[in-house]
Write a protein that holds these residues in place. Structure first.
Motif, mmCIF file in Angstrom:
data_model
loop_
_atom_site.group_PDB
_atom_site.id
_atom_site.type_symbol
_atom_site.label_atom_id
_atom_site.label_comp_id
_atom_site.label_asym_id
_atom_site.label_seq_id
_atom_site.Cartn_x
_atom_site.Cartn_y
_atom_site.Cartn_z
ATOM 1 N N GLN A 1 -14.721 61.765 -0.114
ATOM 2 C CA GLN A 1 -14.317 62.908 0.683
ATOM 3 C C GLN A 1 -15.561 63.643 1.186
ATOM 4 O O GLN A 1 -16.662 63.402 0.722
ATOM 5 N N PHE A 2 -15.338 64.550 2.103
ATOM 6 C CA PHE A 2 -16.421 65.402 2.588
ATOM 7 C C PHE A 2 -15.816 66.716 3.047
ATOM 8 O O PHE A 2 -14.654 66.762 3.450
ATOM 9 N N PRO A 3 -16.583 67.802 3.002
ATOM 10 C CA PRO A 3 -16.039 69.085 3.466
ATOM 11 C C PRO A 3 -16.183 69.222 4.978
ATOM 12 O O PRO A 3 -17.205 68.843 5.550
ATOM 13 N N ASP A 4 -15.137 69.759 5.633
ATOM 14 C CA ASP A 4 -15.279 70.073 7.051
ATOM 15 C C ASP A 4 -16.050 71.387 7.182
ATOM 16 O O ASP A 4 -16.475 71.970 6.178
ATOM 17 N N LYS A 5 -16.229 71.866 8.396
ATOM 18 C CA LYS A 5 -17.031 73.064 8.647
ATOM 19 C C LYS A 5 -16.499 74.283 7.891
ATOM 20 O O LYS A 5 -17.259 75.132 7.439
ATOM 21 N N ALA A 6 -15.159 74.345 7.740
ATOM 22 C CA ALA A 6 -14.539 75.483 7.047
ATOM 23 C C ALA A 6 -14.555 75.313 5.524
ATOM 24 O O ALA A 6 -14.113 76.194 4.803
ATOM 25 N N GLY A 7 -15.039 74.160 5.046
ATOM 26 C CA GLY A 7 -15.099 73.927 3.613
ATOM 27 C C GLY A 7 -13.894 73.203 3.040
ATOM 28 O O GLY A 7 -13.812 73.015 1.826
ATOM 29 N N ASN A 8 -12.944 72.795 3.882
ATOM 30 C CA ASN A 8 -11.778 72.053 3.411
ATOM 31 C C ASN A 8 -12.193 70.622 3.084
ATOM 32 O O ASN A 8 -12.921 69.995 3.847
ATOM 33 N N GLU A 9 -11.703 70.104 1.969
ATOM 34 C CA GLU A 9 -12.010 68.731 1.601
ATOM 35 C C GLU A 9 -11.246 67.779 2.524
ATOM 36 O O GLU A 9 -10.040 67.891 2.697
ATOM 37 N N MET A 10 -11.981 66.863 3.140
ATOM 38 C CA MET A 10 -11.400 65.919 4.096
ATOM 39 C C MET A 10 -11.416 64.507 3.523
ATOM 40 O O MET A 10 -12.225 64.176 2.672
ATOM 41 N N PHE A 11 -10.544 63.673 4.020
ATOM 42 C CA PHE A 11 -10.436 62.273 3.650
ATOM 43 C C PHE A 11 -11.030 61.449 4.793
ATOM 44 O O PHE A 11 -11.151 61.927 5.913
ATOM 45 N N ARG A 12 -11.400 60.231 4.512
ATOM 46 C CA ARG A 12 -12.021 59.378 5.529
ATOM 47 C C ARG A 12 -11.027 58.460 6.219
ATOM 48 O O ARG A 12 -11.383 57.783 7.166
ATOM 49 N N LEU A 13 -9.779 58.452 5.784
ATOM 50 C CA LEU A 13 -8.855 57.443 6.261
ATOM 51 C C LEU A 13 -7.422 57.970 6.247
ATOM 52 O O LEU A 13 -7.012 58.641 5.296
ATOM 53 N N THR A 14 -6.676 57.664 7.293
ATOM 54 C CA THR A 14 -5.250 57.978 7.365
ATOM 55 C C THR A 14 -4.481 56.671 7.533
ATOM 56 O O THR A 14 -4.777 55.885 8.433
ATOM 57 N N PHE A 15 -3.511 56.440 6.665
ATOM 58 C CA PHE A 15 -2.639 55.277 6.779
ATOM 59 C C PHE A 15 -1.426 55.644 7.615
ATOM 60 O O PHE A 15 -0.811 56.688 7.401
ATOM 61 N N GLU A 16 -1.049 54.790 8.537
ATOM 62 C CA GLU A 16 0.191 54.954 9.295
ATOM 63 C C GLU A 16 1.307 54.301 8.504
ATOM 64 O O GLU A 16 1.141 53.195 7.983
ATOM 65 N N VAL A 17 2.436 55.000 8.391
ATOM 66 C CA VAL A 17 3.571 54.479 7.639
ATOM 67 C C VAL A 17 4.864 54.681 8.427
ATOM 68 O O VAL A 17 4.903 55.410 9.414
ATOM 69 N N ARG A 18 5.902 54.032 7.968
ATOM 70 C CA ARG A 18 7.263 54.278 8.431
ATOM 71 C C ARG A 18 8.052 54.720 7.204
ATOM 72 O O ARG A 18 7.764 54.309 6.095
ATOM 73 N N ARG A 19 9.059 55.571 7.439
ATOM 74 C CA ARG A 19 9.898 56.105 6.366
ATOM 75 C C ARG A 19 9.055 56.884 5.372
ATOM 76 O O ARG A 19 9.064 56.636 4.173
ATOM 77 N N ILE A 20 8.315 57.849 5.882
ATOM 78 C CA ILE A 20 7.384 58.641 5.068
ATOM 79 C C ILE A 20 8.081 59.334 3.908
ATOM 80 O O ILE A 20 7.517 59.454 2.827
ATOM 81 N N GLU A 21 9.325 59.753 4.108
ATOM 82 C CA GLU A 21 10.044 60.449 3.042
ATOM 83 C C GLU A 21 10.313 59.528 1.857
ATOM 84 O O GLU A 21 10.299 59.957 0.706
ATOM 85 N N VAL A 22 10.560 58.251 2.119
ATOM 86 C CA VAL A 22 10.800 57.284 1.050
ATOM 87 C C VAL A 22 9.514 57.060 0.253
ATOM 88 O O VAL A 22 9.518 57.064 -0.978
ATOM 89 N N LEU A 23 8.405 56.877 0.956
ATOM 90 C CA LEU A 23 7.122 56.686 0.277
ATOM 91 C C LEU A 23 6.735 57.933 -0.511
ATOM 92 O O LEU A 23 6.304 57.835 -1.671
ATOM 93 N N TYR A 24 6.905 59.098 0.082
ATOM 94 C CA TYR A 24 6.577 60.356 -0.593
ATOM 95 C C TYR A 24 7.350 60.479 -1.911
ATOM 96 O O TYR A 24 6.769 60.725 -2.966
ATOM 97 N N ASP A 25 8.659 60.269 -1.853
ATOM 98 C CA ASP A 25 9.497 60.362 -3.063
ATOM 99 C C ASP A 25 9.085 59.323 -4.100
ATOM 100 O O ASP A 25 9.008 59.623 -5.293
ATOM 101 N N ARG A 26 8.851 58.088 -3.641
ATOM 102 C CA ARG A 26 8.486 57.023 -4.576
ATOM 103 C C ARG A 26 7.175 57.343 -5.297
ATOM 104 O O ARG A 26 7.074 57.188 -6.506
#
Length: 159
Positions: free
Chosen positions: A74-99
């Motif tokens: 991770q790395f901090p953005d200018k405001a100090g928020n912790e950022m991730f280097r990668l975003t995965f595209e998914v389908r049925r996000i609610e199913v994955l979130y619950d699982r």
């Protein structure tokens, strides 16, 4: 190359084919990714390489590379928020979130980013953060998109 600008005439970068993630134990990490996301080995594990190489559903490779050094994906953005280097595209996000919640995976930062979609952040066992995204407006009917929003953000739907 354009003679006038000296720049390429077209975008030469087509896609991201591999992503490298630092981990303490590649085989244990690979088992975690298989259990929670269904990833499989792209090539047989070779202990001499000190990495497990998994395949995403669209063919990209996720390299789980053993490191002895600090894991800091991770790395901090200018405001100090912790950022991730990668975003995965998914389908049925609610199913994955619950699982993932049910399976005890550390999940945080569920957000409706409007036209950018619905996102959440999860962490692997080594503390690497990853973003997950579904642009529900693009992949679902308007009614389905609203149902997903109401399900994931019940307090907002009640207003």
């Amino acid at each position: 190359m354009s003679k006038e600008t000296g720049k390429p005439e077209e975008n030469a970068l087509r896609a991201v084919c591999s992503v490298y993630v630092p981990v303490r134990n590649p085989l244990q990490s690979a088992a975690w990714w298989e259990r929670h996301f269904g990833l499989t080995f792209a090539v047989p594990y070779n202990p001499a390489e000190a990495q497990a190489i998994l395949r995403l559903s669209e063919g990209q490779w996720l390299h789980l590379v053993e490191t002895r050094g600090p894991i800091d994906n991770q790395f901090p953005d200018k405001a100090g928020n912790e950022m991730f280097r990668l975003t995965f595209e998914v389908r049925r996000i609610e199913v994955l979130y619950d699982r993932l919640l049910t399976q005890g995976v550390r999940v945080e930062h569920l957000a409706d980013r409007g036209s950018c979609g619905i996102n959440f952040v999860f962490c692997d066992p080594d503390g690497n953060q990853f973003d997950v995204n579904e642009v529900v407006r693009a992949h679902r009917t308007p009614e389905e998109a609203e149902q997903v929003r109401a399900y994931l953000f019940p307090a907002s739907a009640a207003r």
